[in-house]
Design an enzyme around this catalytic site. Structure first.
Site, short mmCIF file in Angstrom:
data_model
loop_
_atom_site.label_atom_id
_atom_site.label_comp_id
_atom_site.label_asym_id
_atom_site.label_seq_id
_atom_site.Cartn_x
_atom_site.Cartn_y
_atom_site.Cartn_z
N ASP A 13 0.85 -1.18 0.00
CA ASP A 13 0.00 0.00 0.00
C ASP A 13 0.89 1.23 0.00
O ASP A 13 1.57 1.52 0.99
CB ASP A 13 -0.88 0.00 1.25
N TYR A 18 2.86 9.62 0.33
CA TYR A 18 3.92 9.01 1.16
C TYR A 18 5.31 9.25 0.56
O TYR A 18 6.31 9.03 1.27
CB TYR A 18 3.71 7.50 1.34
N LYS A 43 -2.43 5.86 -4.36
CA LYS A 43 -3.55 6.77 -4.08
C LYS A 43 -3.29 8.16 -4.66
O LYS A 43 -2.14 8.62 -4.66
CB LYS A 43 -3.77 6.91 -2.56
N HIS A 76 -7.45 9.42 -2.20
CA HIS A 76 -6.95 9.31 -0.82
C HIS A 76 -7.95 9.89 0.20
O HIS A 76 -8.16 9.30 1.26
CB HIS A 76 -5.59 10.01 -0.73
N1 LIG Z 1 -5.68 5.88 3.67
C1 LIG Z 1 -5.22 6.60 4.68
O1 LIG Z 1 -5.61 7.77 4.85
C2 LIG Z 1 -4.23 6.00 5.62
C3 LIG Z 1 -3.95 6.63 6.84
C4 LIG Z 1 -3.02 6.04 7.71
C5 LIG Z 1 -2.41 4.84 7.34
N2 LIG Z 1 -2.69 4.26 6.13
C6 LIG Z 1 -2.05 3.00 5.71
O2 LIG Z 1 -2.17 2.05 6.76
C7 LIG Z 1 -0.92 1.42 6.99
C8 LIG Z 1 -0.83 0.97 8.41
O3 LIG Z 1 -1.23 2.00 9.28
P1 LIG Z 1 -0.30 2.65 10.40
O4 LIG Z 1 1.14 2.46 10.07
O5 LIG Z 1 -0.82 4.04 10.63
O6 LIG Z 1 -0.71 1.89 11.70
P2 LIG Z 1 -0.60 0.40 12.27
O7 LIG Z 1 -0.25 -0.60 11.21
O8 LIG Z 1 -1.81 0.20 13.09
O9 LIG Z 1 0.62 0.55 13.31
C9 LIG Z 1 1.94 0.77 12.90
C10 LIG Z 1 2.78 1.06 14.12
O10 LIG Z 1 2.77 -0.08 14.95
C11 LIG Z 1 4.11 -0.52 15.13
N3 LIG Z 1 4.11 -1.97 15.06
C12 LIG Z 1 3.66 -2.76 14.05
N4 LIG Z 1 3.76 -4.06 14.38
C13 LIG Z 1 4.30 -4.10 15.61
C14 LIG Z 1 4.65 -5.17 16.50
N5 LIG Z 1 4.42 -6.44 16.17
N6 LIG Z 1 5.19 -4.83 17.69
C15 LIG Z 1 5.40 -3.55 18.03
N7 LIG Z 1 5.08 -2.48 17.23
C16 LIG Z 1 4.53 -2.77 16.05
C17 LIG Z 1 4.91 0.05 14.00
O11 LIG Z 1 6.22 0.21 14.43
P3 LIG Z 1 7.45 0.44 13.38
O12 LIG Z 1 7.29 1.80 12.84
O13 LIG Z 1 8.65 0.25 14.24
O14 LIG Z 1 7.29 -0.61 12.32
C18 LIG Z 1 4.22 1.38 13.79
O15 LIG Z 1 4.67 2.36 14.70
C19 LIG Z 1 0.10 2.49 6.61
O16 LIG Z 1 1.35 1.92 6.29
C20 LIG Z 1 -0.57 3.16 5.42
O17 LIG Z 1 -0.23 2.47 4.22
C21 LIG Z 1 -3.59 4.81 5.29
#
Ligand SMILES: NC(=O)c1ccc[n+]([C@@H]2O[C@H](COP(=O)([O-])OP(=O)(O)OC[C@H]3O[C@@H](n4cnc5c(N)ncnc54)[C@H](OP(=O)(O)O)[C@@H]3O)[C@@H](O)[C@H]2O)c1
Length: 201
Positions: A13, A18, A43, A76
Site C-alpha cells: 500500500d 507518502y 492513491k 486518498h
Molecule cells: N488511507 C489513509 O488515509 C491512511 C492513513 C493512515 C495509514 N494508512 C495505511 O495504513 C498502513 C498501516 O497504518 P499505520 O502504520 O498508521 O498503523 P498500524 O499498522 O496500526 O501501526 C503501525 C505502528 O505499529 C508498530 N508496530 C507494528 N507491528 C508491531 C509489532 N508487532 N510490535 C510492536 N510495534 C509494532 C509500527 O512500528 P514500526 O514503525 O517500528 O514498524 C508502527 O509504529 C500504513 O502503512 C498506510 O499504508 C492509510
C-alpha cells in the site's frame, strides 16, 4: 519492504502522499518476484482532484513505480471543501484508468456514507474498496455496514491502532490464552469481521 517481501508479504500500500512509490517499486524489482505476484495499491494526493491534474498525477504514479498498471488506485481523501467538493468528476476520471486497464480496480479512502451515496447516485462504478481507519478502539461500523450492503470492501488502516493495542491488557490476556501475539489477535479480529487489513511491517 525487502524484508517484508522476503517473508511473504504480497500486498503493498503506497501513495503519492507518502513519497515512496519509487522505493516500493525498486524493492519489488529487487525481490525477483513477478509483477503479477504482487498487489500494489497507490492513491491520488489531495491537491490533484481536478480531472487534468488527476490524469497527470496518475501518469506520475505509474512512472515512479515503473509499472504499466496498478492493481488498485484510490482517491486518498474525499475533500468536500476543495475544488467545490466535486470528487464525483475526480471519480469519473479514475473510471477512465479502469477502462483503459492501467488501474485493474479503483476505489476510495476515508469516504463517509454521504460521500459514497453521492458516488452511487451520480456515477456507474461502485468503488471496489473504501480504505478507512478501523481498529478495536474505532470500530467504524456504520461506514463498514454501508460497504457490506453495497459490495464495497472495507480495508482497515492503522489496524493495530499505530501500536496502541499491543499493550492493551484485555488484548494481552486474549493473546496469552490463545498463544498468539497481541498483533496477531487484532489482525484475526479484522479478518473475522471480513475487513482487509495490512500493517506497516
Ligand atoms: N488511507 C489513509 O488515509 C491512511 C492513513 C493512515 C495509514 N494508512 C495505511 O495504513 C498502513 C498501516 O497504518 P499505520 O502504520 O498508521 O498503523 P498500524 O499498522 O496500526 O501501526 C503501525 C505502528 O505499529 C508498530 N508496530 C507494528 N507491528 C508491531 C509489532 N508487532 N510490535 C510492536 N510495534 C509494532 C509500527 O512500528 P514500526 O514503525 O517500528 O514498524 C508502527 O509504529 C500504513 O502503512 C498506510 O499504508 C492509510
Amino acid at each position: 519492504m525487502s524484508n517484508a517481501l522476503e517473508i511473504g508479504y504480497r500486498h503493498i500500500d503506497t501513495a503519492e502522499m507518502y513519497g515512496n512509490e519509487k522505493e516500493v517499486a525498486e524493492a519489488v524489482r529487487a525481490s525477483g518476484l513477478a509483477r503479477g505476484d504482487i498487489f500494489v495499491t497507490s492513491k491520488l494526493n489531495n491537491s490533484f482532484h481536478e480531472p487534468e491534474a488527476v490524469r497527470a498525477a496518475f501518469d506520475t504514479t505509474l512512472s515512479e513505480l515503473g509499472f504499466d498498471y496498478v492493481d488498485l488506485f484510490l482517491i486518498h481523501w474525499p475533500l468536500p471543501t476543495l475544488y467545490d467538493g466535486d470528487f464525483v468528476s475526480t471519480w469519473r476520471t479514475l473510471e477512465e484508468f479502469h477502462r483503459d486497464g492501467r488501474a485493474r480496480s479503483i476505489g476510495v479512502s476515508n469516504f463517509q456514507i454521504e460521500h459514497l451515496e453521492k458516488l452511487a447516485a451520480e456515477t456507474d462504478t461502485v468503488p471496489a474498496v473504501n480504505q478507512i481507519e478501523v481498529h478495536p478502539y474505532f470500530a467504524n461500523d456504520a461506514v463498514r455496514g454501508y460497504g457490506q450492503e453495497h459490495q464495497i470492501a472495507t480495508e482497515a488502516w492503522s489496524p493495530i491502532a499505530q501500536g496502541k493495542v499491543l499493550d492493551d491488557s484485555t488484548i494481552m490476556q486474549i493473546a496469552d490464552r490463545v498463544g498468539k501475539t497481541p498483533a496477531q489477535v487484532v489482525l484475526r479480529w479484522h479478518i473475522q469481521r471480513n475487513d482487509i487489513c495490512f500493517r506497516s511491517r
